[in-house]
Write an enzyme that holds these catalytic residues in place. Structure first.
Site, PDB file in Angstrom:
ATOM      1  CG  ASN A  10     -79.069   7.656 -16.267  1.00  0.00           C
ATOM      2  OD1 ASN A  10     -78.677   8.298 -17.239  1.00  0.00           O
ATOM      3  ND2 ASN A  10     -78.837   6.352 -16.126  1.00  0.00           N
ATOM      4  CE  LYS A  12     -81.746   4.355 -17.838  1.00  0.00           C
ATOM      5  NZ  LYS A  12     -82.000   2.960 -17.666  1.00  0.00           N
ATOM      6  CG  HIS A  93     -76.183   2.835 -15.406  1.00  0.00           C
ATOM      7  ND1 HIS A  93     -76.775   1.835 -16.140  1.00  0.00           N
ATOM      8  CD2 HIS A  93     -77.197   3.504 -14.796  1.00  0.00           C
ATOM      9  CE1 HIS A  93     -78.088   1.906 -15.976  1.00  0.00           C
ATOM     10  NE2 HIS A  93     -78.379   2.907 -15.177  1.00  0.00           N
ATOM     11  CD  GLU A  95     -79.128   1.182 -18.965  1.00  0.00           C
ATOM     12  OE1 GLU A  95     -78.843   2.322 -19.361  1.00  0.00           O
ATOM     13  OE2 GLU A  95     -80.222   0.890 -18.452  1.00  0.00           O
ATOM     14  CD  GLU A 163     -79.320   2.525 -10.956  1.00  0.00           C
ATOM     15  OE1 GLU A 163     -80.266   3.296 -11.013  1.00  0.00           O
ATOM     16  OE2 GLU A 163     -78.532   2.342 -11.899  1.00  0.00           O
ATOM     17  N   GLY A 169     -85.840  -0.235 -15.493  1.00  0.00           N
ATOM     18  CA  GLY A 169     -86.688  -0.102 -16.670  1.00  0.00           C
ATOM     19  C   GLY A 169     -87.709  -1.202 -16.841  1.00  0.00           C
ATOM     20  CB  SER A 209     -88.920   0.214 -11.644  1.00  0.00           C
ATOM     21  OG  SER A 209     -88.547  -0.441 -12.848  1.00  0.00           O
TER      22      SER A 209
HETATM   23  C1  PEP Z   1     -81.393   3.693 -14.230  1.00  0.00           C
HETATM   24  O1  PEP Z   1     -81.156   3.408 -15.393  1.00  0.00           O
HETATM   25  O2  PEP Z   1     -80.486   4.134 -13.508  1.00  0.00           O
HETATM   26  C2  PEP Z   1     -82.735   3.487 -13.737  1.00  0.00           C
HETATM   27  C3  PEP Z   1     -82.911   3.399 -12.448  1.00  0.00           C
HETATM   28  O3  PEP Z   1     -83.743   3.370 -14.678  1.00  0.00           O
HETATM   29  P1  PEP Z   1     -85.323   3.252 -14.386  1.00  0.00           P
HETATM   30  O4  PEP Z   1     -85.669   4.266 -13.318  1.00  0.00           O
HETATM   31  O5  PEP Z   1     -85.955   3.560 -15.692  1.00  0.00           O
HETATM   32  O6  PEP Z   1     -85.566   1.870 -13.907  1.00  0.00           O
END
Ligand code: PEP
Length: 249
Positions: A10, A12, A93, A95, A163, A169, A209
């Site tokens: 992703n 973003k 997601h 976000e 998630e 992040g 992460s």
């Molecule tokens: C995400 O935004 O779906 C995600 C898992 O981000 P990150 O791997 O940067 O934690």
């Protein structure tokens, strides 16, 4: 049932045309790992160019509108994604849920629209830190699934990504035991809500992460079929080791 590993990036709100070389390198490396399905979800602006640069590759969107068309300035419909060359889309997601106020019902409507447009879907769920700390993470996530899973769907085209919001992040990750517990609970919930056939066919991804160092451990956890990766999906140097870890399992 054997489920193929699935590793999805992703991007973003990152990526200009100059980054298409990274996507090409990622998809070229992915071709050598035939046991793993690999997809990249760039911003809307790069979908067409990425699909053209890597013919046959799975390119996806990060969101879609639930309506097929209309007066929704700035939004993109699922069938527009498909028309641009996308094969899949991420919905729900955190976000989007947190930053744009999307409810479970909104996420469900988006998933249904995407499936109707012929796209595969990655439906995201995950708890905030305070919920994890209070011990309510599993109940919270199962309620999200109850509210956002479409009523009828092809299980081969709908994956759920767990998630935890506090892991996205941040460099923080749950323990492997916590990931396995959550994924087991999600699988049981899918069994109850969508039936045994669907539950055993659906892929459950972990996200938060994930990197080349922790991927093998996280992807090896019970009921984990792959990863949804943010930051580490932006370059081949960081993403390909995650694909390799999936292939090694
Ligand atoms: C995400 O935004 O779906 C995600 C898992 O981000 P990150 O791997 O940067 O934690």
């Amino acid at each position: 049932m054997t489920r193929r590993k699935y590793v999805v990036g992703n991007w973003k709100m990152n990526g200009l045309t100059a980054m298409l070389g990274e996507a090409k390198a990622i998809f070229a490396a992915a071709e050598t790992h035939t046991s793993v399905d690999v997809a990249l979800c760039p911003p809307f602006t790069l979908i067409g160019a990425m699909a053209a640069a890597a013919p046959g590759a799975a390119v996806g969107g990060q969101d879609c509108h639930a309506s097929a068309s209309g007066a929704f300035t700035g939004s993109v419909a699922a069938r527009m994604l498909a028309d641009a060359g996308a094969r899949l889309v991420i919905v729900g997601h955190s976000e989007r849920r947190e930053g744009f106020g999307e409810s479970d019902a909104d996420v469900c409507a988006k998933a249904e629209a995407a499936l109707a447009a012929g796209l595969s879907v990655i439906l995201c769920v995950g708890e905030p830190r305070a919920v994890r700390e209070s011990g309510g993470a599993i109940a919270y996530v199962l309620a999200q699934i109850a509210g956002s899973l479409p009523g009828e769907f092809d299980p081969a085209r709908l994956a759920v990504a767990y998630e935890p919001i506090w892991a996205i992040g941040t460099g923080l990750v749950p323990t492997v035991a916590d990931v396995a517990d959550m994924h087991g609970a999600i699988r049981a919930k899918l069994n109850e809500q969508a039936g045994a056939g669907a539950a055993s066919a659906m892929r459950l991804l972990y996200g938060g992460s994930v990197n080349g160092d922790n991927a093998a451990e996280l992807l090896g956890a019970g009921d984990v079929d792959g990863a949804l990766v943010g930051g580490a999906s932006l370059t081949a140097a960081k993403f390909v080791p995650i694909v390799e870890a999936a292939a090694s399992l």
